[in-house]
Scaffold this active site. Structure first.
Site, PDB file in Angstrom:
ATOM      1  N   HIS A  93       3.706   2.122   4.154  1.00  0.00           N
ATOM      2  CA  HIS A  93       4.000   2.059   2.714  1.00  0.00           C
ATOM      3  C   HIS A  93       2.769   1.901   1.831  1.00  0.00           C
ATOM      4  O   HIS A  93       2.716   2.517   0.778  1.00  0.00           O
ATOM      5  CB  HIS A  93       4.995   0.943   2.368  1.00  0.00           C
ATOM      6  CG  HIS A  93       5.226   0.770   0.890  1.00  0.00           C
ATOM      7  ND1 HIS A  93       5.852   1.732   0.118  1.00  0.00           N
ATOM      8  CD2 HIS A  93       4.905  -0.243   0.032  1.00  0.00           C
ATOM      9  CE1 HIS A  93       5.915   1.303  -1.150  1.00  0.00           C
ATOM     10  NE2 HIS A  93       5.343   0.128  -1.231  1.00  0.00           N
ATOM     11  N   HIS A 143       8.455  -0.701   6.739  1.00  0.00           N
ATOM     12  CA  HIS A 143       7.932  -0.106   5.511  1.00  0.00           C
ATOM     13  C   HIS A 143       7.972  -1.166   4.414  1.00  0.00           C
ATOM     14  O   HIS A 143       9.025  -1.454   3.842  1.00  0.00           O
ATOM     15  CB  HIS A 143       8.813   1.094   5.151  1.00  0.00           C
ATOM     16  CG  HIS A 143       8.203   1.988   4.141  1.00  0.00           C
ATOM     17  ND1 HIS A 143       7.246   2.930   4.457  1.00  0.00           N
ATOM     18  CD2 HIS A 143       8.369   2.088   2.810  1.00  0.00           C
ATOM     19  CE1 HIS A 143       6.882   3.570   3.377  1.00  0.00           C
ATOM     20  NE2 HIS A 143       7.548   3.074   2.347  1.00  0.00           N
ATOM     21  N   HIS A 175      10.885   6.093  -0.595  1.00  0.00           N
ATOM     22  CA  HIS A 175      10.939   7.423  -1.225  1.00  0.00           C
ATOM     23  C   HIS A 175      11.853   8.406  -0.489  1.00  0.00           C
ATOM     24  O   HIS A 175      12.085   9.510  -0.982  1.00  0.00           O
ATOM     25  CB  HIS A 175       9.537   8.031  -1.290  1.00  0.00           C
ATOM     26  CG  HIS A 175       8.654   7.391  -2.325  1.00  0.00           C
ATOM     27  ND1 HIS A 175       8.927   7.435  -3.671  1.00  0.00           N
ATOM     28  CD2 HIS A 175       7.504   6.683  -2.198  1.00  0.00           C
ATOM     29  CE1 HIS A 175       7.994   6.784  -4.336  1.00  0.00           C
ATOM     30  NE2 HIS A 175       7.121   6.309  -3.467  1.00  0.00           N
ATOM     31  N   ASN A 226       6.533  10.666   1.974  1.00  0.00           N
ATOM     32  CA  ASN A 226       5.809  11.276   0.852  1.00  0.00           C
ATOM     33  C   ASN A 226       5.454  12.741   1.109  1.00  0.00           C
ATOM     34  O   ASN A 226       4.566  13.296   0.445  1.00  0.00           O
ATOM     35  CB  ASN A 226       4.518  10.505   0.551  1.00  0.00           C
ATOM     36  CG  ASN A 226       4.759   9.034   0.336  1.00  0.00           C
ATOM     37  OD1 ASN A 226       4.457   8.214   1.202  1.00  0.00           O
ATOM     38  ND2 ASN A 226       5.331   8.683  -0.795  1.00  0.00           N
ATOM     39  N   HIS A 232      -0.291   2.933   2.280  1.00  0.00           N
ATOM     40  CA  HIS A 232      -1.191   4.087   2.421  1.00  0.00           C
ATOM     41  C   HIS A 232      -2.641   3.672   2.674  1.00  0.00           C
ATOM     42  O   HIS A 232      -3.538   4.512   2.638  1.00  0.00           O
ATOM     43  CB  HIS A 232      -1.135   5.017   1.191  1.00  0.00           C
ATOM     44  CG  HIS A 232       0.212   5.628   0.946  1.00  0.00           C
ATOM     45  ND1 HIS A 232       0.413   6.677   0.086  1.00  0.00           N
ATOM     46  CD2 HIS A 232       1.427   5.340   1.448  1.00  0.00           C
ATOM     47  CE1 HIS A 232       1.692   7.003   0.068  1.00  0.00           C
ATOM     48  NE2 HIS A 232       2.334   6.192   0.886  1.00  0.00           N
ATOM     49  N   ASP A 264       2.119   7.306   6.486  1.00  0.00           N
ATOM     50  CA  ASP A 264       2.854   8.164   5.556  1.00  0.00           C
ATOM     51  C   ASP A 264       2.180   9.518   5.323  1.00  0.00           C
ATOM     52  O   ASP A 264       1.012   9.570   4.907  1.00  0.00           O
ATOM     53  CB  ASP A 264       3.004   7.473   4.194  1.00  0.00           C
ATOM     54  CG  ASP A 264       3.634   6.083   4.286  1.00  0.00           C
ATOM     55  OD1 ASP A 264       3.575   5.463   5.371  1.00  0.00           O
ATOM     56  OD2 ASP A 264       4.165   5.622   3.274  1.00  0.00           O
TER      57      ASP A 264
HETATM   58 FE   LIG Z   1       4.444   6.023   1.277  1.00  0.00          FE
HETATM   59 FE   LIG Z   2       6.788   3.647   0.458  1.00  0.00          FE
END
Ligand SMILES: [Fe+2]
Ligand SMILES: [Fe+2]
Length: 275
Positions: free
Chosen positions: A185, A160, A64, A36, A187, A4
């Site tokens: 997802h 994700h 997101h 993101n 991170h 991400d």
């Molecule tokens: Fe993310």
């Molecule tokens: Fe996410």
């Protein structure tokens, strides 16, 4: 495949580092998650254009991606930008679109692309454990796997999801049938990269393209304060040094099987400071 992209630090490190990295590694096709990119929450058209200009072929997404309403028209017309494919399709449950309200999620979660004399299908899925109750990712994977096979394409999956268990289950569900299943997802990059039986490259989470010394991308002071006080202070991207995290996968162009997967953190921060 890359983790991400988080805010301006993630975009900047991609622009600064990825073109030379791609050249050096001889990468034919690059996929990265961009959910993101817009200051930590969502993605805008201008972010996507910067990501494509840095040498990325397909941008995947997650929970997101639809946050910034301005991106919906772009998502609906740009085949190189995906959102999870297993969002509900309510059909007759909702009337047709009215005044900007969609009867289903804008955009698509699957596409077939050409690179290095291959047909490459990319599928973006979202998990359900500790997340929104989207449609079954396993059923969606099965359907799109068939679509990819009919097009003579091998399949790369960005799953994700929050749950390691759900991610490993999907990886093993697709073992020997997809060329790669990579999670996003959280991170936080996991160290379980491996080639599954049958030639499927797998990692539970690719990590993040963003600030290294941060709390999943955001400034540590705010994140610590949020945790201590339980007050939802606004998260802002950390300004600390950013890295690209992901994997480089070797796939046989004829068989569509993965032969190797190598985890990447670029630049490496392992030798930082003095011992
Ligand atoms: Fe993310
Ligand atoms: Fe996410």
């Amino acid at each position: 495949m890359g983790g991400d992209i988080y805010g301006e630090p993630g975009l900047l490190v991609l622009e600064k580092r990825f073109p030379a990295f791609k050249e050096r590694e001889g990468i034919d096709f690059a996929v990265i998650n961009g959910e993101n990119a817009a200051n930590g929450f969502g993605i805008l058209e201008r972010d996507a254009e910067r990501i494509f200009s840095a040498g990325i072929d397909v941008i995947t997404g997650g929970n997101h991606t639809l946050e910034k309403r301005e991106v919906w028209p772009f998502l609906s017309t740009e085949p190189r930008m995906l959102r999870p494919a297993n969002y509900p399709r309510p059909g007759i449950l909702l009337p047709p679109d009215t005044a900007g309200t969609c009867s289903y999620a804008p955009g698509v979660g699957f596409g077939i692309f050409s690179a290095a004399d291959c047909q490459i299908a990319v599928l973006n899925l979202q998990g359900r454990e500790s997340m929104q109750p989207v449609d079954c990712p396993f059923a969606a994977a099965e359907a799109y796997l068939k679509e990819a096979a009919e097009a003579g394409a091998f399949l790369l999956v960005d799953f994700h999801a929050e749950s390691n268990e759900e991610k490993e289950a999907l990886g093993l569900f697709l073992a020997g049938r997809a060329a790669a299943v990579c999670g996003t997802h959280t991170h936080v990059q996991t160290a379980d990269e491996r080639v599954l039986p049958g030639g499927t490259a797998y990692i539970t989470d690719l990590g993040m393209t963003g600030p290294a010394d941060s709390v999943i991308g955001s400034a540590a002071d705010t994140a610590v304060r949020r945790n201590i006080t339980q007050v939802p202070y606004k998260m802002e991207p950390s300004g600390n040094e950013a890295v690209i995290q992901g994997v480089v996968i070797g796939i046989d162009a004829v068989s569509g099987k993965a032969g190797e997967i190598r985890r990447v953190v670029w630049p490496s921060l392992k030798k930082r400071g003095s011992l």
